[in-house]
Design a protein around this motif. Sequence first.
Motif, short mmCIF file in Angstrom:
data_model
loop_
_atom_site.label_atom_id
_atom_site.label_comp_id
_atom_site.label_asym_id
_atom_site.label_seq_id
_atom_site.Cartn_x
_atom_site.Cartn_y
_atom_site.Cartn_z
N VAL A 103 110.23 51.11 -0.07
CA VAL A 103 110.66 49.84 0.64
C VAL A 103 109.66 48.84 0.42
CG1 VAL A 103 111.90 48.33 2.33
CG2 VAL A 103 112.69 50.50 1.83
N GLU A 104 108.62 49.18 0.88
CA GLU A 104 107.23 48.41 0.81
C GLU A 104 106.81 48.22 -0.62
OE1 GLU A 104 104.51 50.07 3.47
OE2 GLU A 104 105.90 49.57 5.23
N ALA A 105 106.70 49.03 -1.44
CA ALA A 105 106.33 49.05 -2.87
C ALA A 105 107.29 48.23 -3.54
CB ALA A 105 106.18 50.33 -3.63
N PHE A 106 108.82 48.57 -3.36
CA PHE A 106 109.61 47.76 -4.01
C PHE A 106 109.60 46.23 -3.94
CE2 PHE A 106 114.02 45.84 -3.91
CZ PHE A 106 114.10 45.74 -5.25
N TYR A 107 109.51 45.78 -2.58
CA TYR A 107 109.43 44.48 -2.18
C TYR A 107 108.25 43.73 -2.52
CZ TYR A 107 114.30 44.45 -0.58
OH TYR A 107 115.71 44.53 -0.51
N ARG A 108 107.08 44.48 -2.77
CA ARG A 108 105.83 43.97 -3.40
C ARG A 108 106.09 43.46 -4.66
NH1 ARG A 108 103.19 47.75 -0.36
NH2 ARG A 108 103.10 49.48 -2.21
N ARG A 109 107.05 44.43 -5.54
CA ARG A 109 107.30 44.08 -6.90
C ARG A 109 108.31 42.71 -6.89
NH1 ARG A 109 108.08 49.70 -10.22
NH2 ARG A 109 105.84 50.44 -9.62
N VAL A 110 109.39 42.90 -6.19
CA VAL A 110 110.12 41.65 -5.94
C VAL A 110 109.40 40.37 -5.60
CG1 VAL A 110 111.95 40.78 -4.54
CG2 VAL A 110 112.26 43.02 -5.41
N ASP A 111 108.57 40.55 -4.69
CA ASP A 111 107.53 39.31 -4.42
C ASP A 111 106.86 38.70 -5.65
OD1 ASP A 111 106.86 37.11 -2.61
OD2 ASP A 111 105.03 38.39 -2.45
N ASP A 112 106.47 39.59 -6.42
CA ASP A 112 105.55 39.31 -7.71
C ASP A 112 106.39 39.02 -9.04
OD1 ASP A 112 103.34 39.78 -6.19
OD2 ASP A 112 103.07 41.91 -6.81
N ASP A 113 107.77 39.18 -8.70
CA ASP A 113 108.48 38.83 -9.91
C ASP A 113 109.04 37.43 -9.97
OD1 ASP A 113 110.63 40.28 -11.99
OD2 ASP A 113 111.63 38.89 -10.86
N PRO A 114 108.83 36.95 -11.25
CA PRO A 114 109.12 35.44 -11.57
C PRO A 114 110.33 34.82 -11.30
CG PRO A 114 108.20 36.55 -13.52
CD PRO A 114 108.28 37.57 -12.25
N LEU A 115 111.37 35.95 -11.43
CA LEU A 115 112.81 35.57 -11.31
C LEU A 115 113.09 35.64 -9.85
CD1 LEU A 115 115.56 34.79 -12.66
CD2 LEU A 115 115.96 37.00 -13.03
N LEU A 116 112.81 37.03 -9.24
CA LEU A 116 113.37 37.26 -7.80
C LEU A 116 112.30 36.89 -6.89
CD1 LEU A 116 114.58 40.79 -8.48
CD2 LEU A 116 115.94 38.90 -8.37
N GLY A 117 111.08 36.66 -7.06
CA GLY A 117 110.13 36.30 -6.13
C GLY A 117 110.57 34.97 -5.27
N PRO A 118 110.81 33.98 -6.10
CA PRO A 118 110.98 32.58 -5.40
C PRO A 118 112.36 32.73 -4.48
CG PRO A 118 110.56 32.05 -7.79
CD PRO A 118 110.92 33.82 -7.71
N ILE A 119 113.33 33.42 -4.79
CA ILE A 119 114.39 33.47 -4.03
C ILE A 119 114.29 34.16 -2.82
CG2 ILE A 119 116.62 34.68 -3.78
CD1 ILE A 119 117.13 34.08 -6.72
N PHE A 120 113.59 35.37 -2.79
CA PHE A 120 113.10 36.04 -1.60
C PHE A 120 112.15 35.48 -0.72
CE2 PHE A 120 115.30 39.41 -3.81
CZ PHE A 120 115.81 40.20 -2.76
N ALA A 121 111.08 34.69 -1.23
CA ALA A 121 109.95 33.95 -0.60
C ALA A 121 110.43 33.07 0.23
CB ALA A 121 108.99 33.57 -1.64
N GLY A 122 111.49 32.28 -0.45
CA GLY A 122 112.24 31.01 0.19
C GLY A 122 113.03 31.54 1.45
N ARG A 123 113.81 32.66 1.56
CA ARG A 123 114.33 33.21 2.48
C ARG A 123 113.59 34.05 3.60
NH1 ARG A 123 116.98 31.75 -1.51
NH2 ARG A 123 118.91 30.76 -1.40
N LEU A 124 112.38 34.72 3.16
CA LEU A 124 111.81 35.81 4.11
C LEU A 124 110.27 35.03 4.37
CD1 LEU A 124 112.75 38.66 2.35
CD2 LEU A 124 113.91 37.77 4.49
N GLU A 125 110.02 33.72 4.09
CA GLU A 125 108.77 33.35 4.56
C GLU A 125 108.67 33.40 6.16
OE1 GLU A 125 106.08 29.36 4.27
OE2 GLU A 125 107.87 29.37 3.35
N GLY A 126 107.40 34.27 6.32
CA GLY A 126 107.22 34.56 7.95
C GLY A 126 108.21 35.62 8.42
#
Length: 181
Positions: free
Chosen positions: A25-48
């Motif tokens: 889970v931790e490794a996957f979400y590091r990739r999601v966070d770094d992904d140009p398509l998915l990263g902004p969606i997750f970052a906007g909802r999961l900040e903090g």
Amino acid sequence: MTSPQSHHDTPRDRTPDEANIRALVEAFYRRVDDDPLLGPIFAGRLEGRWDAHLATMTRFWSSLVLGSKQYRGNVQEAHRPIEDIEPRHFARWLSLFLRIVEERYEPAAAVQFMEPALRIAHSLQLSKFGWDYQIPAEQQELLDALRRQLVGDEPKARFPDRPAGEPFPAKFIGKSADRDD
């Protein structure tokens, strides 16, 4: 989140357990966070809230794969408020997830994650985009690859061939509503 570590130098896990699910889970979400398509969606909802999300996702996958029953939530409801999800986001999420699962687990263990991931994604897509939704070609390729892994290259026909649009052949027992006898 931090950048992903290379996982190529360690052997793949043969069976899932709490520790390697957490690492997945931790490794996957590091990739999601770094992904140009998915990263902004997750970052906007999961900040903090990344730590809480990772803990929830670890409980979720532990419940699905290990049967731990730790997750208490509604997947459909959790994703309903996310308005800007498009079909390509599902395909990318699945591609990243299936790739990291395949990197971290032996094939028999990997399937325990892949099958539910594809099933849940499809359910979310139908809920979001409607029952006539056609999954993207990239996602269909993932489904086909998993099906080949599960049953081999020979397709196993479950239903007789029939022309498109023709009703499935079935015999019904009982009186027809349009008959008078």
